[in-house]
Design an enzyme around this catalytic site. Structure first.
Site, PDB file in Angstrom:
ATOM      1  N   HIS A  78       0.835  -1.212   0.217  1.00 61.50           N
ATOM      2  CA  HIS A  78       0.072   0.069  -0.083  1.00 61.50           C
ATOM      3  C   HIS A  78       0.759   1.245   0.019  1.00 61.50           C
ATOM      4  O   HIS A  78       0.292   2.250  -0.495  1.00 61.50           O
ATOM      5  CB  HIS A  78      -0.873  -0.085   1.215  1.00 61.50           C
ATOM      6  CG  HIS A  78      -2.095  -0.913   1.182  1.00 61.50           C
ATOM      7  ND1 HIS A  78      -2.186  -2.221   0.769  1.00 61.50           N
ATOM      8  CD2 HIS A  78      -3.516  -0.398   0.925  1.00 61.50           C
ATOM      9  CE1 HIS A  78      -3.270  -2.746   0.772  1.00 61.50           C
ATOM     10  NE2 HIS A  78      -4.058  -1.403   0.795  1.00 61.50           N
ATOM     11  N   ASP A 135      -7.632  -6.255   5.885  1.00 60.19           N
ATOM     12  CA  ASP A 135      -8.007  -5.429   4.546  1.00 60.19           C
ATOM     13  C   ASP A 135      -9.290  -5.846   4.013  1.00 60.19           C
ATOM     14  O   ASP A 135      -9.620  -7.133   4.128  1.00 60.19           O
ATOM     15  CB  ASP A 135      -6.734  -5.711   3.273  1.00 60.19           C
ATOM     16  CG  ASP A 135      -7.051  -4.770   2.209  1.00 60.19           C
ATOM     17  OD1 ASP A 135      -6.362  -3.514   2.335  1.00 60.19           O
ATOM     18  OD2 ASP A 135      -7.979  -4.877   1.409  1.00 60.19           O
ATOM     19  N   ARG A 173     -12.614   0.336  -6.016  1.00 61.76           N
ATOM     20  CA  ARG A 173     -13.467   1.345  -5.246  1.00 61.76           C
ATOM     21  C   ARG A 173     -13.334   2.704  -5.971  1.00 61.76           C
ATOM     22  O   ARG A 173     -12.436   2.819  -6.749  1.00 61.76           O
ATOM     23  CB  ARG A 173     -12.394   1.888  -3.991  1.00 61.76           C
ATOM     24  CG  ARG A 173     -12.615   0.718  -2.841  1.00 61.76           C
ATOM     25  CD  ARG A 173     -12.556   1.439  -1.673  1.00 61.76           C
ATOM     26  NE  ARG A 173     -11.991   0.451  -0.569  1.00 61.76           N
ATOM     27  CZ  ARG A 173     -12.881  -0.253   0.212  1.00 61.76           C
ATOM     28  NH1 ARG A 173     -14.076  -0.351  -0.352  1.00 61.76           N
ATOM     29  NH2 ARG A 173     -12.365  -0.967   0.974  1.00 61.76           N
ATOM     30  N   SER A 187     -13.092   0.418   3.711  1.00 62.26           N
ATOM     31  CA  SER A 187     -11.986  -0.163   4.234  1.00 62.26           C
ATOM     32  C   SER A 187     -11.923  -0.682   5.759  1.00 62.26           C
ATOM     33  O   SER A 187     -12.753  -0.059   6.538  1.00 62.26           O
ATOM     34  CB  SER A 187     -10.828   1.027   4.129  1.00 62.26           C
ATOM     35  OG  SER A 187      -9.959   0.854   5.474  1.00 62.26           O
ATOM     36  N   ARG A 197      -9.507  -0.080   7.516  1.00 62.03           N
ATOM     37  CA  ARG A 197      -8.360   0.783   8.444  1.00 62.03           C
ATOM     38  C   ARG A 197      -9.069   1.168   9.962  1.00 62.03           C
ATOM     39  O   ARG A 197     -10.098   1.933  10.077  1.00 62.03           O
ATOM     40  CB  ARG A 197      -7.994   1.814   7.756  1.00 62.03           C
ATOM     41  CG  ARG A 197      -9.085   3.156   7.265  1.00 62.03           C
ATOM     42  CD  ARG A 197      -8.413   4.016   6.346  1.00 62.03           C
ATOM     43  NE  ARG A 197      -8.429   3.413   5.035  1.00 62.03           N
ATOM     44  CZ  ARG A 197      -8.863   4.104   3.967  1.00 62.03           C
ATOM     45  NH1 ARG A 197      -9.085   5.344   3.877  1.00 62.03           N
ATOM     46  NH2 ARG A 197      -8.517   3.675   2.878  1.00 62.03           N
TER      47      ARG A 197
HETATM   48  C1  MIC Z   1      -8.925  -0.045   0.547  1.00 60.25           C
HETATM   49  O1  MIC Z   1      -8.864  -0.538  -0.550  1.00 60.25           O
HETATM   50  O2  MIC Z   1      -9.619   0.824   0.917  1.00 60.25           O
HETATM   51  C2  MIC Z   1      -7.573  -0.445   1.279  1.00 60.25           C
HETATM   52  C3  MIC Z   1      -6.684   0.624   1.238  1.00 60.25           C
HETATM   53  O3  MIC Z   1      -6.995  -1.638   0.862  1.00 60.25           O
HETATM   54  C4  MIC Z   1      -8.119  -0.601   2.685  1.00 60.25           C
HETATM   55  C5  MIC Z   1      -7.233  -0.821   3.877  1.00 60.25           C
HETATM   56  C6  MIC Z   1      -6.276   0.309   4.221  1.00 60.25           C
HETATM   57  O4  MIC Z   1      -7.114   1.333   4.272  1.00 60.25           O
HETATM   58  O5  MIC Z   1      -5.107   0.159   4.630  1.00 60.25           O
HETATM   59  C7  MIC Z   1      -9.042  -1.949   2.849  1.00 60.25           C
HETATM   60  O6  MIC Z   1      -9.740  -2.181   1.850  1.00 60.25           O
HETATM   61  O7  MIC Z   1      -9.390  -2.474   3.975  1.00 60.25           O
HETATM   62 FE1  SF4 Z   2      -4.719  -2.082  -2.895  1.00 62.90          FE
HETATM   63 FE2  SF4 Z   2      -7.176  -2.132  -1.506  1.00 62.90          FE
HETATM   64 FE3  SF4 Z   2      -6.713  -1.195  -4.175  1.00 62.90          FE
HETATM   65 FE4  SF4 Z   2      -6.822  -3.584  -3.683  1.00 62.90          FE
HETATM   66  S1  SF4 Z   2      -8.161  -2.256  -3.183  1.00 62.90           S
HETATM   67  S2  SF4 Z   2      -5.520  -2.313  -4.980  1.00 62.90           S
HETATM   68  S3  SF4 Z   2      -5.862  -3.894  -1.625  1.00 62.90           S
HETATM   69  S4  SF4 Z   2      -5.883  -0.252  -2.130  1.00 62.90           S
END
Ligand code: MIC
Ligand code: SF4
Length: 749
Positions: A93, A157, A445, A641, A643
């Site tokens: 990440h 994650d 996303r 997420s 997080r």
């Molecule tokens: C995401 O896709 O939103 C992330 C970044 O992978 C997050 C994790 C994070 O915020 O570190 C997730 O999906 O949990």
């Molecule tokens: Fe990385 Fe999350 Fe994006 Fe997947 S969805 S590429 S784990 S930031």
């Protein structure tokens, strides 16, 4: 995961499943088989869906670098010598996408040295596998190496469910959950309800696995899967590649689902064989009945699932979703008219393929087939075209088989095997903040600001083959299925539907895999955590609840509309503080639309009357005066997420309670774990009663009990009082976490 462990799991299952059939008095779904096989204590476990709290024993824990920091800092507080279950850390990440793979990795290693050293040294000491930066994105690496049919995997994650592509029950959790499982405790989760999705027919033409999940996002919305598992079955499931299933399961996170799962089949066997796990395929073949739902369930699914959805793959159209939310879905044939009607910028500034969602061999080869057609007609990408491979294996295989060259001829930049532009780590200089513009990607996303930190970017999501065709058009209204483009010689061309291969005929090529094994005995090793670090900070336990009701607290933020964890704790430039609670807390609510301010990410200090401050500034001022605060949320608060910073920062800055219309699963758990009271309006309309100058009390906290509503009193500025009711979903144990100040405090008590 050793073959022996898998064998042991399968051997233990028949007796367990028989016991469960007897106890439930009926045949079992696949989900139930896996849950039953992993339950901590079958004898005492209750099984009511949507009500019971399951205590499970996961086979494995996976963590990515941006969440592993807090997970490891919390695990270290538990004082254990070794992680109790096989675990890995993946560096993906924190790599910024700027100038291409090689330079981006070098820059990342330099910039994130402290964090990587901390994670590598902690992994080595505590018996945890470490995947170096550049090795790949967590979910791809887990699919290639660790996921197996029937496994229970938790990962820090939200897209951990990607492992469902290989029949694993893979679930996203907060770091505290991971820390506890590594410390040897069972993992708890609400017994999800089950959505059965019966697939028939087979994917044809432009339609791909991605379209199954994009269609479902439109149908079920981003909260439709909350506290539910999506179990796929039916003849159509067997026609989808393992990696295609991975894409579908991955993006089940966008439904808010606890996870998604597929029954074991020959597509999974083929993938296992090609990723050097033939032995696993053999034992899965020999135990197939353990890894699929019972036949009676498949015959009459409506009797055994809480909801059943039918999708005929042969009739499914390619879809595009967005902007700003993954559930704004439509077939691509409808996009042009909608874009014109809604005034979306028609010019596509960028097209991005790959990521953890869509970078399989199948995805890349189908996209390359489109790329070749465009090149043959003398075309180049009109939009900026970025390719993010999911792992070292994917990267080297793409290179060996000439796909990389094809994309580069088209004008693509190949980025590092990392999250980069999917997590706001895309350094873009073609548009400025405030400039509305459209982009399209094959990611999962698309919240505002998600890719480039620019809230005005309209981000659309689709399959990689559609995105590749759109890159040639540079136009949001282009329909690759029916539309034509002008070739270099002025003639009109129409793309043939994409063709590709599920798996590389020559096997996967390998580069440096980037795995570092832990020490046999780490007792004498130390964890690298410089005390003066700007990036890492040891955690201090949160204070215990003082036993008093919350009395007359000001409202810090009243979130209006979508408030995802990206709104609460934005990523992008803030990612560098994921291991430093004090510093990262300055980002708190910077993306949130506060009903009391005109600009997002702002709050008013009601004690001084000052406005135009950041929520963190206001919260810090309140704290200095010994005043806590309240957050009011809208629907599906904390979506997205895993997080836990979105719960830890509010806790750190004195927020005592979050009251919303509804919560997303992982975030609600994260709040509970960190000692914040998560309340849900009994009557969602009460959201409207809260005004900026109100004070809020939560009373009767010493009688807090499972299933018992709580009174919330709104004290109006003119002295009037309104009492509204709020529910909560806390169990007796979770109430203890609240009282102890956090789950970790309760554990260490
Ligand atoms: C995401 O896709 O939103 C992330 C970044 O992978 C997050 C994790 C994070 O915020 O570190 C997730 O999906 O949990
Ligand atoms: Fe990385 Fe999350 Fe994006 Fe997947 S969805 S590429 S784990 S930031």
């Amino acid at each position: 995961m050793s073959t022996e462990m898998i064998k042991k799991l399968y051997q233990s299952m028949p007796a367990r499943l028989a016991e469960a059939r007897k106890k439930f008095g009926r045949p079992l779904t696949l989900t139930e088989k896996i849950l039953v096989a992993h339950v901590d204590d079958f004898g005492t476990q209750k099984w009511e869906r949507g009500k019971a709290q399951l205590a499970l024993r996961p086979d494995r824990v996976a963590m990515q670098d941006a969440t592993a920091q807090m997970a490891m800092l919390q695990f270290m507080q538990a004082g254990k010598k070794q992680a109790a279950v096989p675990s890995t850390i993946h560096c993906d990440h924190l790599i910024r996408a700027q100038s291409g793979a090689k330079e981006d990795i070098e820059r990342a290693i330099n910039e994130n040295k402290e964090v990587y050293n901390f994670l590598a040294s902690a992994a080595k000491k505590y018996g945890i596998g470490f995947w170096k930066p550049g090795a790949g994105i967590i979910h791809q690496v887990v699919l290639e190496n660790y996921a197996f049919p029937g496994a229970l995997i938790i990962g820090t994650d939200s897209h951990t469910p990607n492992g469902g592509g290989l029949g694993a029950m893979a679930i996203g959790v907060g770091g505290a959950d991971a820390g506890e499982v590594m410390a040897g405790l069972p993992w708890e989760v609400l017994h999800p309800k089950l959505i059965g999705v019966r697939l028939t027919g087979s994917l044809t033409g432009w339609t791909s696995a991605k379209d199954v999940i994009l269609y479902l996002c439109g149908l079920l919305t981003t909260k439709g899967g909350t506290n539910k598992i999506v179990e796929y079955f039916g003849p159509g499931a067997e026609t989808i590649s393992a990696t295609g299933k991975g894409t579908i399961a991955n993006m089940g996170a966008e439904l808010g689902a606890t996870t998604s799962i597929f029954p074991y089949d020959q597509k999974m066997a083929a993938y296992l064989k090609l990723t050097e796990r033939e032995e696993w395929a053999k034992i899965a073949d020999a135990n197939k009945e353990l890894l699929t739902a019972d036949p009676e369930v498949l015959q009459s699914p409506e009797k055994y699932y809480d909801q059943v959805i039918e999708i005929n793959l042969s009739e499914l159209e390619p879809h595009v979703v967005g902007p700003h939310t993954p559930d704004l879905a439509r077939p691509i044939s409808k996009l042009a008219s909608e874009a014109k009607e809604k005034g979306y910028p028609i010019q596509l500034k960028a097209a991005l393929i790959g990521s953890c969602t869509n970078s399989s061999y199948e995805d890349i080869s189908r996209s390359a087939h489109i790329a070749k057609q465009g090149l043959k007609a003398g075309l180049k990408a009109k939009a900026q075209f970025l390719v993010t491979p999911g792992s070292e294996r994917i990267y080297h295989t793409m290179k060996r088989d000439g796909f990389m060259q094809t994309f580069e001829e088209m004008g693509a930049t190949v980025l590092a095997n990392a999250c980069g532009p999917c997590i706001g780590q895309w350094k873009r200089d073609d548009v400025k903040k405030g400039e509305s513009n459209s982009i399209i990607s094959s990611f999962n996303r698309n919240f505002p600001g998600r890719n480039d930190g620019i809230a005005e970017t309209l981000s659309f999501l689709s399959s990689p083959e559609i995105v590749t065709a759109m890159a040639f058009a540079g136009d949001l209204t282009f329909d690759p299925v029916k539309g034509t483009l002008s070739a270099a010689d002025g003639t009109k061309i129409q793309f043939e539907p994409p063709r590709g291969e599920e798996l590389p005929a020559k096997g996967f090529a390998k580069g440096e895999e980037g795995f570092v094994a832990p020490a046999e005995n780490g007792d004498n090793l130390t964890v690298d955590l410089p005390p003066t670090s700007e990036r890492l900070q040891l955690l201090q336990p949160f204070p215990k609840w003082d036993g008093k009701d919350f009395s007359k607290l000001p409202i810090l933020v009243k979130a209006k509309g979508k408030c995802t964890t990206d709104h609460i704790s934005p990523a992008g430039p803030w990612l560098k503080y994921r291991g430093h609670l004090d510093k990262i807390s300055d980002n708190m609510f910077l993306g949130a639309n506060n009903a009391f301010t005109t600009e997002a990410g702002k709050a008013n200090d009601v004690l001084t009357g000052e406005s135009n401050l950041t929520p963190a500034q206001v919260a810090r001022r309140y704290m200095a005066k010994g005043v806590g605060s309240v957050v009011i949320g809208d629907e599906n608060y904390g979506e997205g997420s895993s997080r836990e910073h979105a719960a830890m920062s509010p806790r750190f800055l004195g927020i005592k309670v979050v009251i919303t219309k509804s919560f997303a699963r992982i975030h609600e758990t994260n709040l509970k774990k960190q000692g914040i009271l998560p309340l849900i309006f009994a009557n969602p309309k009460d959201w409207e009663n809260f005004e900026q100058n109100d004070r809020v009390s939560v009373i009767g906290l010493s009688e807090l009990a499972p299933g018992k509503a709580v009174d919330v009193v709104i004290h109006k500025a003119d002295g009037k009082e309104i009492t509204v009711q709020a529910n909560h979903s806390m169990t007796a144990q979770q109430i203890d976490w609240f009282k102890a100040g956090s789950a970790l405090n309760a554990l260490n008590a």
